[in-house]
Scaffold this motif. Structure first.
Motif, PDB file in Angstrom:
ATOM      1  N   GLU A 140      -5.530  12.804  -4.058  1.00 55.28           N
ATOM      2  CA  GLU A 140      -5.229  11.859  -4.976  1.00 55.28           C
ATOM      3  C   GLU A 140      -4.033   9.886  -3.540  1.00 55.28           C
ATOM      4  O   GLU A 140      -4.790   9.415  -3.761  1.00 55.28           O
ATOM      5  CB  GLU A 140      -4.353  11.496  -6.511  1.00 55.28           C
ATOM      6  N   PRO A 141      -3.149  11.012  -3.567  1.00 53.06           N
ATOM      7  CA  PRO A 141      -2.733   9.998  -2.661  1.00 53.06           C
ATOM      8  C   PRO A 141      -3.715   9.531  -1.111  1.00 53.06           C
ATOM      9  O   PRO A 141      -3.587   8.935  -0.984  1.00 53.06           O
ATOM     10  CB  PRO A 141      -1.492  11.054  -2.147  1.00 53.06           C
ATOM     11  N   LEU A 150      -2.249  -2.633  -6.432  1.00 53.86           N
ATOM     12  CA  LEU A 150      -1.821  -1.529  -7.270  1.00 53.86           C
ATOM     13  C   LEU A 150      -2.675  -1.442  -8.488  1.00 53.86           C
ATOM     14  O   LEU A 150      -2.809  -0.047  -8.582  1.00 53.86           O
ATOM     15  CB  LEU A 150      -0.673  -1.942  -7.804  1.00 53.86           C
ATOM     16  N   SER A 177      -6.089   1.116  -6.913  1.00 56.96           N
ATOM     17  CA  SER A 177      -5.994   1.499  -6.026  1.00 56.96           C
ATOM     18  C   SER A 177      -5.461   3.558  -6.454  1.00 56.96           C
ATOM     19  O   SER A 177      -6.219   4.025  -6.929  1.00 56.96           O
ATOM     20  CB  SER A 177      -5.350   1.104  -4.832  1.00 56.96           C
ATOM     21  N   ILE A 178      -4.452   2.551  -7.466  1.00 57.47           N
ATOM     22  CA  ILE A 178      -3.475   3.638  -8.469  1.00 57.47           C
ATOM     23  C   ILE A 178      -4.720   4.927  -9.470  1.00 57.47           C
ATOM     24  O   ILE A 178      -4.909   5.815  -9.338  1.00 57.47           O
ATOM     25  CB  ILE A 178      -2.839   3.621  -9.069  1.00 57.47           C
ATOM     26  N   SER A 200       0.410  -1.189   0.308  1.00 56.15           N
ATOM     27  CA  SER A 200      -0.196   0.433   0.052  1.00 56.15           C
ATOM     28  C   SER A 200       1.209   1.072   0.033  1.00 56.15           C
ATOM     29  O   SER A 200       0.418   1.996  -0.314  1.00 56.15           O
ATOM     30  CB  SER A 200      -1.017   0.022   1.250  1.00 56.15           C
ATOM     31  N   PRO A 250       1.081   3.196  -4.153  1.00 60.05           N
ATOM     32  CA  PRO A 250       0.012   4.196  -4.608  1.00 60.05           C
ATOM     33  C   PRO A 250       0.209   5.061  -3.747  1.00 60.05           C
ATOM     34  O   PRO A 250       0.090   6.740  -4.106  1.00 60.05           O
ATOM     35  CB  PRO A 250      -1.085   3.091  -4.075  1.00 60.05           C
ATOM     36  N   GLY A 305      -7.102   6.267  -7.413  1.00 60.07           N
ATOM     37  CA  GLY A 305      -6.511   7.147  -7.051  1.00 60.07           C
ATOM     38  C   GLY A 305      -6.561   8.375  -7.746  1.00 60.07           C
ATOM     39  O   GLY A 305      -6.526   9.846  -7.228  1.00 60.07           O
ATOM     40  N   ALA A 327       3.541   7.578  -4.258  1.00 63.95           N
ATOM     41  CA  ALA A 327       3.704   7.559  -6.129  1.00 63.95           C
ATOM     42  C   ALA A 327       2.785   8.683  -6.175  1.00 63.95           C
ATOM     43  O   ALA A 327       2.696   9.338  -6.824  1.00 63.95           O
ATOM     44  CB  ALA A 327       3.106   6.143  -7.482  1.00 63.95           C
ATOM     45  N   LEU A 328       1.362   8.664  -5.153  1.00 64.89           N
ATOM     46  CA  LEU A 328      -0.107   9.280  -5.946  1.00 64.89           C
ATOM     47  C   LEU A 328       0.836  11.291  -4.853  1.00 64.89           C
ATOM     48  O   LEU A 328       0.473  11.386  -5.539  1.00 64.89           O
ATOM     49  CB  LEU A 328      -1.530   8.815  -5.822  1.00 64.89           C
ATOM     50  N   ALA A 361      -5.633   1.050  -1.138  1.00 67.08           N
ATOM     51  CA  ALA A 361      -4.729   0.026  -1.408  1.00 67.08           C
ATOM     52  C   ALA A 361      -4.833  -1.219  -0.397  1.00 67.08           C
ATOM     53  O   ALA A 361      -4.398  -2.255   0.256  1.00 67.08           O
ATOM     54  CB  ALA A 361      -3.705   0.731  -1.526  1.00 67.08           C
ATOM     55  N   ALA A 387      -5.678   6.970  -2.668  1.00 70.25           N
ATOM     56  CA  ALA A 387      -5.382   6.180  -3.666  1.00 70.25           C
ATOM     57  C   ALA A 387      -4.239   4.823  -2.649  1.00 70.25           C
ATOM     58  O   ALA A 387      -4.115   3.922  -2.200  1.00 70.25           O
ATOM     59  CB  ALA A 387      -4.073   6.008  -4.365  1.00 70.25           C
TER      60      ALA A 387
END
Length: 533
Positions: free
Chosen positions: A473-474, A429, A432-433, A169, A172, A436, A175-176, A481, A477
Motif C-alpha cells: 500500500e505505501p 491525495l 493516490s490514497i 507525496s 499518502p 494505494g 499515512a499508508l 503521488a 500510494a
C-alpha cells in the motif's frame, strides 16, 4: 425565538480565535524529544517497552516461515534469537551512524513473499531430511539477502535517494505506511477475541482515559500503557490456559490463545551467541537475487515513510535529504547483516515502534538505544528472551491496532503544509490514497483465492518482482503521488506553494536549518570526515 432558555447571546469570537491552527515544523506536546533523554529508570522501562513491541514481528515471521522451511521448534527458537540479535545491532548502527532517529530496525513483512518463493523452490523439494532442508533453504535466502543489500547500500551512500521527496507525496506514503497494515490489526486480533479485545480496550483506557482521570498519573499511564495492559491480559490468558478453557477447542484456536503452545521456551538454549554463517555458506541464485532486490526497493520506500513518521514523533525537524540517504545506506548494511547472520528475513524500520513514540510522547534516541541493548541481551540469554516471545499473537495484534494508526495519523499531519482548497491537491491525495488501497487489495485477494499473484509465470522470481511492489500500500500510494505531483501541471509559483514546497525548501539541505546539527550530526566529531550537505 432562537436560542431558547432566556440565556444571553454568546459573545462574538475574537479575531485570533478565527485563525486556523498554526503550522508546526516540529510536533508540539512531545515530553522528551530526540536529544532529551528521560531519567535513567524511566528510560530503561521505556526501552524495555519498545523491546516488547518489536517482539511481535520478530516472532510472527519465523513462526510462519520455519515450518515451511522444514524446521521445528528448535530452528524456530534459533531463528527468533538471530532476528532479535541482528535487530539490536542494526538499531544501534542506525541510531549512532544512520539517520540518528529513534528508529528500531527489525524484521519486515515485506520480505516474506519473496522469502517464501525461495522456500518453495523446486530444488529443495527433493530433500527428505527436514533439518537439512531447513539449512539449505536458509542458505539460499542468505545469498539473496546479501546480493539485495547492495541496492540500498549503493542508493544510500551514493546520495541517489536525495531528491525524491515532495511534501504532498509524503502524506499518502507515511499515512499508508501505518494504515496499510490494517490486515495485521483486528483480523489477527479475532484469532482469539477473548484475549485480543480486552487487550485493545485496556490499552485505550490506560493510554487515553486514565491519565485524565487519575491526578498525577498522566506520565505513568500514557507512557507505560503497553506494559500495564500486556501484563494484565497475559496473566488473564495464562489463567484461561491453566484453567482448561482451551482443552477441547480446535488446534488453530489453541495455537492462538494458549500461552504454552509457542514451543519457544523449551526449544531455546540457555545461552547462545548468534554468529555469521551459522547455517553454512550462502548459496546464490540470480533470479532469486533480482527478486529480493526488487523487494528491497519496496522496503526502502516503506522505510522512507516510517523514517519521516519517526522524525515527526521525535519532535525533530524533517529529515534533510543527505541524512535520509545516509540512513538508507545503513539500512542496506542491516540487510547485509541479515544475510550474513541468517535471519531468514530482511530489515526495515519497525512501524509499530514508530507508533509507540507517538503513544508515549517520548521520542528520545537514548530510549531506543537501551531497547537495542535489551534485544541483544535477551537474544543471547535464550530462555529468558523466549519467555517474552511467547506472548500470544492476538495480544500483539491489539497493540498494532493503535500503534499502526499513530503512524498513519503522523502522515496526515503533513497536510497542514499543503493547500487543501486546491483541486490539484485534492486529486493527487484522493487518487493516490484510493489506488494505494485498491491495487494491493486486488493483488492480495487474488493471491488468497488462487494461491498465486496476478502475474503468474514459470519464473517465480519474475512474478515476485511484479507482485510484491503492487501488493504494498505505501509503495503504490507514495510512488503514484510522487509521479502525479511532479508531472501534473501547472508549474507556477502558486502551485509550488500549494504543494508545500515553500516550507520544504529550508529542510532539503543539512546546512540551511540550524537545528539539523542538533538532531542529526554524527557522534565523535565524525561529521568532519563524513560531512552532510
Amino acid at each position: 425565538m432562537a436560542g431558547g432558555g432566556g440565556g444571553a447571546a454568546a459573545p462574538p469570537p475574537k479575531q485570533d480565535e478565527l485563525v486556523p491552527h498554526p503550522v508546526k515544523d516540529q510536533l508540539p506536546g512531545v515530553s522528551y524529544c530526540i536529544t532529551s533523554p528521560p531519567p535513567w529508570p524511566e528510560a530503561i522501562l521505556l526501552g524495555f517497552q519498545h523491546f516488547l513491541v518489536m517482539l511481535g514481528t520478530t516472532v510472527l515471521i519465523p513462526s510462519y516461515l520455519v515450518p515451511q522451511m522444514g524446521g521445528g521448534k528448535e530452528e524456530k527458537a534459533l531463528m527468533i534469537q538471530t532476528l532479535q540479535f541482528v535487530a539490536g545491532l542494526n538499531t544501534l548502527a542506525q541510531t549512532l551512524f544512520g539517520t540518528r532517529l529513534p528508529a528500531v530496525i527489525g524484521g519486515s513483512y515485506t520480505f516474506v513473499p519473496t522469502t517464501l518463493s525461495i522456500v518453495l523452490a523446486g530444488r529443495y523439494s527433493g530433500i527428505l531430511d527436514p533439518e537439512e532442508k531447513f539449512r539449505r533453504t536458509m542458505r539460499g535466502i542468505q545469498g539473496a539477502m546479501i546480493v539485495a543489500s547492495t541496492l540500498q547500500i549503493i542508493i544510500g551512500f551514493s546520495g541517489l535517494w536525495r531528491n525524491v521527496l515532495e511534501p504532498l507525496s509524503t502524506v499518502p506514503l507515511v499515512a499508508l505506511t501505518g494504515f496499510g497494515l490494517y490486515e495485521l490489526g483486528f483480523p489477527l486480533l479475532t484469532k482469539c477475541v477473548e484475549i485480543g479485545l480486552p487487550q485493545l480496550i485496556i490499552l485505550v483506557i490506560f493510554s487515553q482515559y486514565l491519565p485524565h482521570v487519575m491526578k498525577g498519573g498522566r506520565n505513568v499511564f500514557d507512557r507505560f500503557a503497553v506494559l500495564f495492559s500486556v501484563v494484565i491480559v497475559w496473566i488473564y490468558a495464562h489463567l484461561l490456559t491453566v484453567g482448561g478453557a482451551y482443552k477441547n477447542v480446535a488446534q488453530a484456536t489453541q495455537v492462538s490463545c494458549r500461552t504454552d503452545r509457542a514451543g519457544i521456551i523449551s526449544a531455546a538454549p540457555w545461552i547462545r551467541v548468534p554468529y555469521p554463517f551459522q547455517w553454512g555458506a550462502p548459496t546464490f541464485n540470480a533470479g532469486e537475487s533480482f527478486a529480493m532486490m526488487a523487494t528491497s526497493f519496496v522496503a526502502l520506500v516503506e522505510s522512507t515513510g516510517a523514517f519521516i513518521g519517526v522524525s515527526r514523533y521525535a519532535s525533530a525537524t524533517p529529515l534533510p535529504h543527505s541524512v535520509l540517504s545516509r540512513g538508507v545506506g545503513w539500512q542496506g548494511v542491516g540487510i547485509l547483516f541479515s544475510g550474513i547472520f541468517g535471519t531468514g528475513n530482511g530489515s526495515s524500520v519497525s512501524v509499530e515502534n514508530a507508533g509507540l513514540l507517538g503513544l508515549t510522547r517520548v521520542g528520545s534516541r537514548r530510549v531506543i538505544q537501551i531497547s537495542a541493548g535489551f534485544m541483544i541481551f535477551f537474544s543471547i540469554l535464550g530462555k529468558f528472551g523466549a519467555v517474552f516471545a511467547s506472548i500470544p499473537a492476538p495480544i500483539v495484534a491489539a497493540l498494532y491496532c493503535l500503534l499502526f494508526a499513530y503512524v498513519g495519523a503522523g502522515g496526515l499531519g503533513f497536510l497542514q503544509f499543503c493547500n487543501l482548497n486546491s483541486f490539484r491537491t485534492k486529486f493527487i491525495l484522493a487518487f493516490s490514497i484510493f489506488m494505494g488501497l485498491s491495487i494491493p487489495q486486488y493483488f492480495n485477494e487474488y493471491l488468497s483465492v488462487k494461491g498465486y499473484g496476478p502475474v503468474h509465470t514459470s519464473a517465480r522470481w519474475f512474478n515476485d518482482m511484479i507482485n510484491v511492489p503492487f501488493s504494498s500500500e505505501p509503495f503504490v500510494a507514495g510512488v503514484l503521488a510522487l509521479v502525479l505531483d511532479v508531472t501534473l501541471p501547472p508549474k507556477d509559483n502558486a502551485t509550488r506553494k500549494d504543494r508545500g514546497m515553500h516550507w520544504w525548501d529550508k529542510f532539503r539541505s543539512y546546512k540551511t536549518d540550524t537545528r539539523s546539527e542538533e538532531f542529526y550530526s554524527l557522534p565523535l566529531n565524525l561529521n568532519k570526515f563524513f560531512p552532510s550537505v
